[in-house]
Design an enzyme around this catalytic site. Structure first.
Site, short mmCIF file in Angstrom:
data_model
loop_
_atom_site.label_atom_id
_atom_site.label_comp_id
_atom_site.label_asym_id
_atom_site.label_seq_id
_atom_site.Cartn_x
_atom_site.Cartn_y
_atom_site.Cartn_z
N CYS A 72 -14.00 5.11 0.56
CA CYS A 72 -14.93 4.97 1.69
C CYS A 72 -16.36 5.44 1.43
O CYS A 72 -17.29 4.64 1.55
CB CYS A 72 -14.35 5.69 2.90
SG CYS A 72 -12.90 4.84 3.54
N ARG A 128 -9.21 4.89 -6.01
CA ARG A 128 -10.45 4.10 -5.86
C ARG A 128 -11.67 5.03 -5.94
O ARG A 128 -11.75 6.03 -5.23
CB ARG A 128 -10.43 3.36 -4.52
CG ARG A 128 -9.45 2.19 -4.54
CD ARG A 128 -9.41 1.48 -3.24
NE ARG A 128 -8.66 2.20 -2.22
CZ ARG A 128 -8.39 1.73 -1.00
NH1 ARG A 128 -8.82 0.55 -0.65
NH2 ARG A 128 -7.69 2.44 -0.14
N LYS A 163 -17.81 22.41 0.32
CA LYS A 163 -17.14 22.90 -0.88
C LYS A 163 -17.75 22.19 -2.10
O LYS A 163 -17.70 20.96 -2.18
CB LYS A 163 -15.64 22.63 -0.77
CG LYS A 163 -14.81 23.39 -1.76
CD LYS A 163 -13.35 23.39 -1.35
CE LYS A 163 -12.50 24.28 -2.24
NZ LYS A 163 -12.56 24.00 -3.65
N LEU A 197 -9.65 8.24 10.05
CA LEU A 197 -8.60 9.01 9.35
C LEU A 197 -9.02 9.32 7.92
O LEU A 197 -9.84 8.60 7.34
CB LEU A 197 -7.26 8.26 9.38
CG LEU A 197 -7.08 6.92 8.65
CD1 LEU A 197 -7.00 7.06 7.15
CD2 LEU A 197 -5.85 6.22 9.17
N1 LIG Z 1 -8.74 4.38 3.54
C1 LIG Z 1 -9.40 5.17 4.37
O1 LIG Z 1 -9.33 6.40 4.30
C2 LIG Z 1 -10.25 4.57 5.45
C3 LIG Z 1 -10.74 5.41 6.47
C4 LIG Z 1 -11.54 4.85 7.45
C5 LIG Z 1 -11.85 3.50 7.41
N2 LIG Z 1 -11.38 2.71 6.41
C6 LIG Z 1 -11.72 1.30 6.41
O2 LIG Z 1 -10.57 0.55 6.79
C7 LIG Z 1 -10.52 -0.69 6.08
C8 LIG Z 1 -9.20 -0.79 5.33
O3 LIG Z 1 -9.16 0.24 4.35
P1 LIG Z 1 -7.82 0.60 3.57
O4 LIG Z 1 -8.12 1.78 2.76
O5 LIG Z 1 -6.68 0.62 4.53
O6 LIG Z 1 -7.70 -0.69 2.64
P2 LIG Z 1 -6.46 -1.11 1.71
O7 LIG Z 1 -7.04 -1.78 0.55
O8 LIG Z 1 -5.53 0.04 1.52
O9 LIG Z 1 -5.68 -2.17 2.61
C9 LIG Z 1 -6.19 -3.43 2.94
C10 LIG Z 1 -5.01 -4.38 3.04
O10 LIG Z 1 -5.48 -5.63 3.55
C11 LIG Z 1 -4.72 -6.66 2.93
N3 LIG Z 1 -5.42 -7.94 3.10
C12 LIG Z 1 -6.53 -8.39 2.49
N4 LIG Z 1 -6.86 -9.62 2.95
C13 LIG Z 1 -5.93 -9.93 3.90
C14 LIG Z 1 -5.74 -11.05 4.76
N5 LIG Z 1 -6.56 -12.08 4.76
N6 LIG Z 1 -4.66 -11.03 5.58
C15 LIG Z 1 -3.81 -9.99 5.61
N7 LIG Z 1 -3.96 -8.91 4.83
C16 LIG Z 1 -5.00 -8.87 3.99
C17 LIG Z 1 -4.60 -6.18 1.49
O11 LIG Z 1 -3.55 -6.83 0.81
C18 LIG Z 1 -4.35 -4.68 1.70
O12 LIG Z 1 -2.97 -4.40 1.78
C19 LIG Z 1 -11.77 -0.70 5.19
O13 LIG Z 1 -12.79 -1.36 5.87
C20 LIG Z 1 -12.11 0.76 5.04
O14 LIG Z 1 -13.47 0.98 4.80
C21 LIG Z 1 -10.58 3.21 5.43
#
Ligand SMILES: NC(=O)c1ccc[n+]([C@@H]2O[C@H](COP(=O)([O-])OP(=O)(O)OC[C@H]3O[C@@H](n4cnc5c(N)ncnc54)[C@H](O)[C@@H]3O)[C@@H](O)[C@H]2O)c1
Length: 437
Positions: free
Chosen positions: A260, A327, A251, A153
């Site tokens: 990411c 970020r 772009k 996403l």
């Molecule tokens: N944000 C994006 O667009 C996106 C897209 C694809 C993949 N990803 C991947 O998905 C993963 C999550 O990304 P995100 O952007 O959602 O991160 P984020 O920082 O928004 O959310 C992570 C959440 O995990 C919680 N957390 C941390 N340790 C924890 C634990 N031990 N128990 C319970 N909760 C805990 C944090 O408090 C936070 O709310 C990453 O690996 C990222 O690379 C993100």
């Protein structure tokens, strides 16, 4: 199915709500009590289009709940999704601390056979480690199967992407577990690719690396266009119409940022080094991106013969439109550089101001309207192409700015309109426009 999602951030919350929307019963767990408090009251802690509606509907239908309590959150779940952050460490590799702390909690609360689905982006081989780790720390003999379902996403369109993604990748060594995960995702009606754990992990990194490479490529071509007197908008269109290339991610701008691309590129480069297969193309992609972030500051400095004492209205702070996420936003190093060199900053962003206040220098002045930020400034810099900014009338730029000068890092406006409105206009990969005197 009864599903738990660990980590209620952009990926966890959106995935949890979308799974609830297609009929599953979901419990989202997070260690952030603030976040869970807000969600329990029905407020989303993040900005994503369509999320509030999903939250409202699924709370009403009692298909979603939120907790910080692992005991309650993991009880009677057949599937547990891991969606915690995997940020960058100083050496460039992925920090798996939060991930393994969540795995520890799973192991300690195991009470039924479960499938653990890794949504977090993790380096090659991590899912095998997760499988071993949970088994090693498990408090009983329940069966655990780890399946990798990397997330694709995009922030800003996360709900839309979850319901209408291009593909769902499901990697695993246990065929039965892979089939069960495929059934859970079946209502989304998105093509599914089934593969092994390592290939699933690699698909995620290779996809992000390719997209980042496309951005750095077009930015280098844009810089060349400026020297050559060509126009990157037309060049991108002409190149992108070739079906073998495609028009997405062509772009030109001030470089990629976000949670990411920068970290995933660093992680795959670190992995390549570790296994003695260096990724030289991707190392260049990173270098080009870092240089691109400096381009606007250089243009402003050249135009004003230094930055000391000038006031700049910076429009857009988030790393891209339709998100409050800051970020690795290109606005951060840019504003830091402008301030270090003596400029005064008026800033506007439709959603990211509160987050920006925690990250940027306290010398930045924030405004709730574009008008406010522009008033009396010597020039404006556009960093994020929010619709509010693209739709803002040019005549109001002219009215509010002390001098009608725009530096546009996202090529929001046509050169013709700038010319007609008597603006001085600098963009990326296109000729500069000067008012006719
Ligand atoms: N944000 C994006 O667009 C996106 C897209 C694809 C993949 N990803 C991947 O998905 C993963 C999550 O990304 P995100 O952007 O959602 O991160 P984020 O920082 O928004 O959310 C992570 C959440 O995990 C919680 N957390 C941390 N340790 C924890 C634990 N031990 N128990 C319970 N909760 C805990 C944090 O408090 C936070 O709310 C990453 O690996 C990222 O690379 C993100």
């Amino acid at each position: 199915m009864n599903i738990a999602v660990i980590g209620t951030g952009y990926v966890g919350l959106v995935t949890g709500l979308c799974l609830a929307q297609v009929g599953h019963y979901v419990t989202c767990i997070d260690i952030d009590t603030n976040k869970i408090d807000q969600l329990q009251k029905g407020h989303s802690p993040i900005y994503e289009e369509g999320l509030d509606k999903l939250l409202r509907e699924n709370r009403q239908q009692k298909r979603i709940e939120f907790t910080t309590d692992y005991d309650m959150g993991l009880a009677d779940k057949q599937m547990i999704l891991l969606a915690v952050g995997t940020p960058q460490k100083n050496d460039g590799s992925a920090d798996l601390g939060a991930l393994f702390s969540a795995c520890r909690a799973i192991a300690e609360h195991l009470s039924t056979d479960v499938i653990v689905v890794t949504k977090s982006t993790v380096p090659i081989g991590t899912n095998e480690r997760i499988q071993d780790y949970i088994k090693q720390h498990a408090v009983n003999n329940n069966a655990v199967s780890v399946v990798s379902v990397p997330e694709f996403l995009r922030q800003g369109s996360a709900v839309q992407d979850t319901f209408h993604g291009d593909r769902i990748v499901i990697g695993g060594e246990n065929t039965e577990a892979v089939e069960t995960v495929a059934e859970v995702y079946q209502p989304f009606n998105i093509p599914i690719i089934k593969t092994d754990l390592r290939s699933a992990e690699m698909i995620k990194y290779a996809s992000n690396a390719f997209l980042a490479a496309k951005i750095s490529f077009i930015n280098e071509v844009a810089n060349l266009c400026e020297r050559a007197g060509a126009n990157i908008d037309d060049v991108s269109r002409g190149v992108g119409m070739d079906k073998r290339i495609g028009n997405h991610f062509l772009k030109a701008g001030t470089g990629y940022g976000g949670s990411c691309f920068p970290k995933d590129l660093s992680a795959i480069i670190a992995y390549g080094r570790k296994v003695e297969q260096p990724l030289s193309i991707l190392e260049c992609v990173q270098r080009v991106n870092e240089k691109q972030m400096d381009i606007l500051a250089g243009k402003v400095s050249k135009r004003f013969r230094g930055l000391k004492g000038i006031t700049i209205a910076v429009l857009g702070l988030s790393f891209k439109p339709n998100t409050d996420d800051m970020r690795n936003a290109p606005s951060i190093p840019l504003i830091q550089k402008l301030i270090e060199n003596g400029a005064n900053i008026n800033a506007f962003d439709p959603a990211a101001t509160e987050t920006a206040k925690t990250l940027l220098s306290d010398k930045v002045f924030y405004y709730e309207t574009i008008d406010g930020a522009l008033k009396g400034a010597d020039c404006s810099i556009i960093i994020t192409d929010w619709k509010e900014i693209i739709d803002y009338p040019i005549k109001l730029f002219k009215k509010h700015l002390a001098r009608p000068i725009i530096f546009d890092g996202r090529n929001c406006f046509s050169l013709k309109i700038m010319k007609e409105n008597g603006m001085e206009y600098y963009s990326i990969g296109r000729p500069a426009i000067f008012p006719i005197s």
